[in-house]
Design an enzyme around this catalytic site. Structure first.
Site, PDB file in Angstrom:
ATOM      1  N   TYR A 131       0.788  -1.231   0.000  1.00 23.50           N
ATOM      2  CA  TYR A 131       0.000   0.000   0.000  1.00 23.50           C
ATOM      3  C   TYR A 131       0.822   1.286   0.000  1.00 23.50           C
ATOM      4  CZ  TYR A 131      -4.651  -2.048   0.363  1.00 23.50           C
ATOM      5  OH  TYR A 131      -5.827  -2.695   0.096  1.00 23.50           O
ATOM      6  N   LYS A 177       3.087 -15.252   0.763  1.00 23.89           N
ATOM      7  CA  LYS A 177       3.407 -15.849  -0.539  1.00 23.89           C
ATOM      8  C   LYS A 177       4.919 -16.064  -0.552  1.00 23.89           C
ATOM      9  CE  LYS A 177       2.230 -17.105  -4.765  1.00 23.89           C
ATOM     10  NZ  LYS A 177       1.352 -18.235  -5.105  1.00 23.89           N
ATOM     11  N   ASP A 237     -12.731  -9.677   2.970  1.00 17.57           N
ATOM     12  CA  ASP A 237     -13.956  -9.642   2.157  1.00 17.57           C
ATOM     13  C   ASP A 237     -14.444 -11.068   1.898  1.00 17.57           C
ATOM     14  OD1 ASP A 237     -13.761  -6.832   1.904  1.00 17.57           O
ATOM     15  OD2 ASP A 237     -14.502  -6.900  -0.158  1.00 17.57           O
TER      16      ASP A 237
HETATM   17  C1  IPM Z   1     -10.900  -1.476   3.067  1.00 11.01           C
HETATM   18  C2  IPM Z   1     -10.835  -0.827   1.709  1.00 11.01           C
HETATM   19  C3  IPM Z   1      -9.641   0.102   1.639  1.00 11.01           C
HETATM   20  C4  IPM Z   1      -8.373  -0.743   1.737  1.00 11.01           C
HETATM   21  C5  IPM Z   1      -9.582   1.018   0.404  1.00 11.01           C
HETATM   22  C6  IPM Z   1     -10.862   1.741   0.184  1.00 11.01           C
HETATM   23  C7  IPM Z   1      -8.443   1.983   0.505  1.00 11.01           C
HETATM   24  O1  IPM Z   1     -10.837  -1.783   0.706  1.00 11.01           O
HETATM   25  O2  IPM Z   1     -10.948  -0.752   4.076  1.00 11.01           O
HETATM   26  O3  IPM Z   1     -10.947  -2.708   3.137  1.00 11.01           O
HETATM   27  O4  IPM Z   1      -7.911  -1.288   0.737  1.00 11.01           O
HETATM   28  O5  IPM Z   1      -7.860  -0.873   2.847  1.00 11.01           O
HETATM   29 MN    MN Z   2     -11.316  -3.810   1.421  1.00 13.13          MN
END
Ligand code: IPM
Ligand code: MN
Ligand code: NAD
Length: 357
Positions: A131, A177, A237
């Site tokens: 990131y 990984k 997710d």
């Molecule tokens: C999350 C989101 C964020 C991330 C984005 C919107 C920057 O996907 O909070 O999971 O990738 O952390």
């Molecule tokens: Mn996310």
């Protein structure tokens, strides 16, 4: 002193789910709420997804409650709303993102027998990985991102994961990984080193590709899942499939500065303004705020109980129902009231709070 909570509603369904969550917070504990702009809303108002006054307010507050940022309107602009959230996390020095996902008895795409025992906690490194690494950029011909992992940054988030495991089933699965990436090889070696301080916690490793499969094949096998920034984003997710909807999942981001609480989901642009967004992820983020931000785990358990009861009676469309955001929230309030009246609530904690439909 009454604690100050900085509230950043953000974009899309952010304002709607935060309205619901704030009402629950107000019913549980006396707080001073101060609002500020972030994301697309802040770009519109100030040309910056994280105005200096927003960061300053968050830094001087006891906790931050955030909705979601982003949306198609800003997708091709010079600066994206998401950059505001990433700068906020950096500016607060939060590095450990806790994302619990526990089966709640709701419909899921997986077989009931498979998910019934599922109780996961993704601990995601918020500060390292892909990131923020340099160099990065895109000159139209070549684009670069750098996966940047330090031993120190890995160790501090690993300690959080092992400490959390001690309050649960004493099991950590570290995801990487390491068969391909040097950043993952350092990650794995560092996690092994940290594990020596927690002989009561078992540690296993998984490659992220295999983990993506196994988490859905046998979710009950896992307890704490410790992962690099991007892997943790994706796996959390995926954990939504185990519970039934991304709209159900809360998160807490902990570290050096003010803790940040936000649902795992995004701004869900197609749902915005329709009054049917699932407020559960945001309301359970308030439970995490009560526990980690205001040190009131008793109130956190109460909110969780009220949410579980409410979801037995009404569900938004993402989990197969036809209830609105307001209806689910009103039910959470009703159950909070009953818990108070039945004596399950700590004395004087749940204030009467009118929030009608
Ligand atoms: C999350 C989101 C964020 C991330 C984005 C919107 C920057 O996907 O909070 O999971 O990738 O952390
Ligand atoms: Mn996310
Ligand atoms: P999303 O989480 O917004 O939506 C994914 C799917 O889940 C959609 O079908 C959506 O309708 C549904 N959904 C999400 N939250 C829900 C809720 N509370 N109730 C019912 N259904 C819900 O992810 P996306 O579509 O990939 O991203 C949309 C925007 O949100 C993008 O701009 C993205 O960058 C942003 N985003 C922000 C955050 C954040 O602020 N923390 C997190 C993820 C995505």
């Amino acid at each position: 002193m009454v604690p100050t909570v900085a509230v950043l509603r953000g974009d899309g369904i952010g304002p709607e789910v935060i309205e619901a969550a704030l009402s629950v917070l107000g019913a549980c504990a006396p707080v001073r709420v101060k609002e500020a702009l972030i994301g697309g809303a802040a770009i519109e108002a100030a040309g910056d997804p994280l105005p200096a006054e927003t960061l300053a307010l968050c830094r001087e507050s006891q906790a931050v409650l955030l909705g979601a940022v982003g949306g198609p309107r800003w997708e091709n602009g010079p600066v994206r709303p998401e950059a505001g959230l990433l700068r906020l996390r950096q500016g607060l020095g939060v590095y450990a993102n806790l994302r619990p996902a526990r089966y709640m008895g709701l419909p899921t795409p997986l077989r009931d027998g498979l998910v019934r025992q599922a109780n996961l906690l993704v601990v995601r490194d918020l500060a390292g990985g892909l990131y923020f690494g340099e160099p990065r950029g895109n000159d139209g011909k070549t684009a670069i991102n750098t996966m940047h992992q330090t031993a120190e940054g890995t160790a501090r988030v690993a300690h959080v994961a092992f400490r959390e495991a001690r309050t649960r089933r004493c099991h950590v699965t570290s995801v990487d990984k390491a068969n391909v990436l040097e950043a993952s090889q350092l990650w794995r070696a560092t996690v092994e080193e940290v594990a020596k301080s927690y002989p009561d916690v078992t540690l296993e490793h998984r490659y992220v590709d295999a983990m993506s499969f196994e988490m859905l094949q046998a979710p009950q096998r896992f307890d704490v899942i410790l992962a690099e920034n991007l892997f943790g984003d994706i796996l959390s997710d995926e954990a939504a499939a185990v519970v039934g909807s991304i709209g159900l999942l809360p998160s807490a981001s902990l570290g050096e500065g003010t803790p940040l609480f936000e649902p795992v989901h995004g701004s869900a642009p197609t749902l915005a303004g329709r009054g049917i967004a699932n407020p559960t992820g945001a309301i359970l983020s308030v439970a995490m705020l009560l526990e980690h931000g205001l040190k009131r785990p008793d109130l956190a358990r109460l909110v969780e109980e009220a949410v579980a009861s409410a979801l037995r009676e009404a569900r938004t469309p993402d989990i197969g129902g036809s209830a609105t955001t307001l209806e689910v929230t009103a039910l959470v309030h009703r159950h909070l009231g009953w818990l108070r009246d039945s004596g399950s609530a700590p004395e004087g904690s749940v204030m009467s709070y009118e929030w009608g439909v």
